[in-house]
Design an enzyme around this catalytic site. Structure first.
Site, PDB file in Angstrom:
ATOM      1  N   ASN A 129      -7.374   4.564   9.244  1.00 24.58           N
ATOM      2  CA  ASN A 129      -6.822   3.400   9.947  1.00 24.58           C
ATOM      3  C   ASN A 129      -6.964   3.488  11.459  1.00 24.58           C
ATOM      4  O   ASN A 129      -6.976   2.483  12.151  1.00 24.58           O
ATOM      5  CB  ASN A 129      -5.349   3.202   9.573  1.00 24.58           C
ATOM      6  CG  ASN A 129      -4.551   4.483   9.563  1.00 24.58           C
ATOM      7  OD1 ASN A 129      -4.911   5.444   8.895  1.00 24.58           O
ATOM      8  ND2 ASN A 129      -3.480   4.514  10.314  1.00 24.58           N
ATOM      9  N   CYS A 165       0.623   1.706  12.966  1.00 22.30           N
ATOM     10  CA  CYS A 165       1.337   1.195  11.791  1.00 22.30           C
ATOM     11  C   CYS A 165       2.420   2.138  11.319  1.00 22.30           C
ATOM     12  O   CYS A 165       3.217   1.782  10.473  1.00 22.30           O
ATOM     13  CB  CYS A 165       0.413   0.826  10.648  1.00 22.30           C
ATOM     14  SG  CYS A 165      -1.058   1.751  10.524  1.00 22.30           S
ATOM     15  N   GLY A 192       0.835  -1.200   0.000  1.00 21.15           N
ATOM     16  CA  GLY A 192       0.000   0.000   0.000  1.00 21.15           C
ATOM     17  C   GLY A 192       0.870   1.249   0.000  1.00 21.15           C
ATOM     18  O   GLY A 192       0.569   2.238  -0.673  1.00 21.15           O
TER      19      GLY A 192
HETATM   20  N1  PLP Z   1      -2.767   3.243   4.131  1.00 22.86           N
HETATM   21  C1  PLP Z   1      -3.372   2.982   5.284  1.00 22.86           C
HETATM   22  C2  PLP Z   1      -4.648   3.680   5.612  1.00 22.86           C
HETATM   23  C3  PLP Z   1      -2.821   2.059   6.169  1.00 22.86           C
HETATM   24  O1  PLP Z   1      -3.433   1.804   7.328  1.00 22.86           O
HETATM   25  C4  PLP Z   1      -1.596   1.435   5.829  1.00 22.86           C
HETATM   26  C5  PLP Z   1      -0.930   0.493   6.755  1.00 22.86           C
HETATM   27  O2  PLP Z   1      -1.090   0.454   7.882  1.00 22.86           O
HETATM   28  C6  PLP Z   1      -1.011   1.739   4.598  1.00 22.86           C
HETATM   29  C7  PLP Z   1      -1.619   2.649   3.778  1.00 22.86           C
HETATM   30  C8  PLP Z   1       0.288   1.108   4.182  1.00 22.86           C
HETATM   31  O3  PLP Z   1       0.050  -0.152   3.618  1.00 22.86           O
HETATM   32  P1  PLP Z   1       1.247  -1.220   3.563  1.00 22.86           P
HETATM   33  O4  PLP Z   1       1.433  -1.730   4.946  1.00 22.86           O
HETATM   34  O5  PLP Z   1       0.734  -2.274   2.603  1.00 22.86           O
HETATM   35  O6  PLP Z   1       2.444  -0.519   3.041  1.00 22.86           O
END
Ligand code: PLP
Length: 381
Positions: free
Chosen positions: A149, A321, A71
């Site tokens: 998130n 995250c 992502g």
């Molecule tokens: N966008 C949102 C809203 C997220 O919560 C996250 C990860 O926590 C990401 C993007 C990033 O995704 P990835 O972990 O696949 O890089």
């Protein structure tokens, strides 16, 4: 003691069916999808099947799906790749975006673009008046996430996309936290580009996608062998892509059950939290069903997360995250939450395998931990 996992917005366990789909491509199938021999052709067929599965899950055309590694990569690709091909203007991102949207926008400033943040209200929803005012300046791209998130708040993307289009700006949405939890319809969202990620829906790490309107001219982040229509070079991670496709198919099949089950768990959790006088953030907003973000006055989020972990519950504090930083969540500050209360934020995010018994047990443990932590604070004072 077995721990209970209440942190599914950070990542999810690989589903058994997904692993089964991936295994042949990890042990026997050694083809590079660019090779012309039978091994290569089998790998190519597997990628194109996964592309169809991903496209079907989000009501897009397979030709609109570009595979990436995450992502994070898809968001960087959308923000930087779309703007790089346009005459320098401004890039608008909401104040509650994940850093992998806001930071690439900020990084474009050194190259001459202007990054600006769109305000949100106390419920984490984009302030449409602020967006309208910001759009008075020439704008290349508006990027607003479909679901947050931390709070789980769902934004009104079709209306935001409409406003962006009226001002000749491209519209991107980060749907990483929405996929598998609510209906995600690329065509209906009225966007030019959309990000999704595999490991949030029971797929493997190492795969993501940017779903892109083919009329949008995008500059690659990675140059090389010309994979993914020349837009994302690098030998394809076939097992991860196959797993992502399988996970998408399962997520859509199980969507209604997942939503119903996790919403029920959250209702019971939040009724219990209310009795303990918690503040629940974004609760007036439409939210993805599995997420609850809350705080108790004078209790540090980090302290509570550690205490709950010792008692067998894995929950997240603040913005789990993004980092291990103890700064209060930028999402809560943007919503106007008092800094001290924001430092207390804890997030529970349910998955399909969580049970009501776990929620009841959690509430009992939480209550006793709150008493213990308050007593400790009283002794120290
Ligand atoms: N966008 C949102 C809203 C997220 O919560 C996250 C990860 O926590 C990401 C993007 C990033 O995704 P990835 O972990 O696949 O890089």
């Amino acid at each position: 003691m077995t721990s209970v996992f209440f942190d599914h917005n950070s990542t999810t366990a690989l589903k058994t069916e997904v692993l089964e789909a991936m295994l042949p491509f990890m042990v026997n199938q050694q083809g590079n999808a660019s090779s012309r021999h039978s091994f290569g052709r089998a790998a190519r067929t597997a990628i194109e099947h996964a592309r169809e599965q991903v496209a079907t899950a989000v009501n897009a055309q397979p030709s609109q799906v570009l595979f990436t590694a995450s992502g994070t990569e898809s968001n960087n690709f959308a923000v930087q790749g779309i703007c790089s091909n346009l005459e320098k203007g401004q890039i608008l991102t909401s104040a509650v975006e994940h850093p992998c949207v806001s930071r690439p926008a900020l990084a474009m400033q050194v190259r001459g673009w202007q990054a600006r943040s769109i305000n949100v209200d106390a419920n984490c929803n984009v302030d449409m008046n602020d967006l309208q005012a910001l759009l008075a300046m020439p704008t290349n791209l508006v990027s607003v996430m479909l679901a947050n998130n931390e709070t789980g708040a769902i934004q009104k993307i079709p209306a935001i996309g409409e406003l962006a289009r009226q001002h000749k700006a491209y519209m991107h949405t980060d749907a990483v936290q929405a996929l598998g939890k609510i209906n995600v319809d690329f065509a209906a969202l009225n966007v030019h580009a959309m990000t999704i990620s595999s490991h949030k829906i029971g797929g493997p790490l190492g795969a993501g996608a940017l779903v892109l309107d083919k009329r949008v001219d995008i500059q690659p982040l990675l140059y090389g062998g010309g994979q993914e229509r020349g837009l994302r070079s690098g030998t394809e991670n076939i097992p991860a892509i196959v797993g992502f496709g399988a996970a998408c198919e399962l997520a859509i099949k199980n969507l209604a059950t997942f939503a119903h089950h996790t919403l029920h768990l959250r209702e019971v959790l939040e009724a219990g939290l209310a009795k303990l006088n918690a503040t629940i953030f974004g609760s007036e907003s439409k939210r993805i069903p599995n997420t609850s973000f809350f705080a108790f006055p004078n209790i540090e989020g980090e302290t509570l997360v550690t205490a709950l972990d010792k008692k067998g519950f894995a929950v997240a504090s603040g913005s789990a995250c993004s980092s291990d930083s103890s700064e209060p969540s930028h999402v809560l500050l943007a919503m106007g939450v008092d800094e001290d209360l924001a430092r207390g934020a804890v997030r529970v995010s349910f998955g399909a395998n969580n049970t009501m018994e776990q929620v009841q047990h959690f509430l009992a443990v939480l209550e006793s931990e709150l008493v213990r932590l308050r007593n400790l604070t009283a002794i120290a004072a």
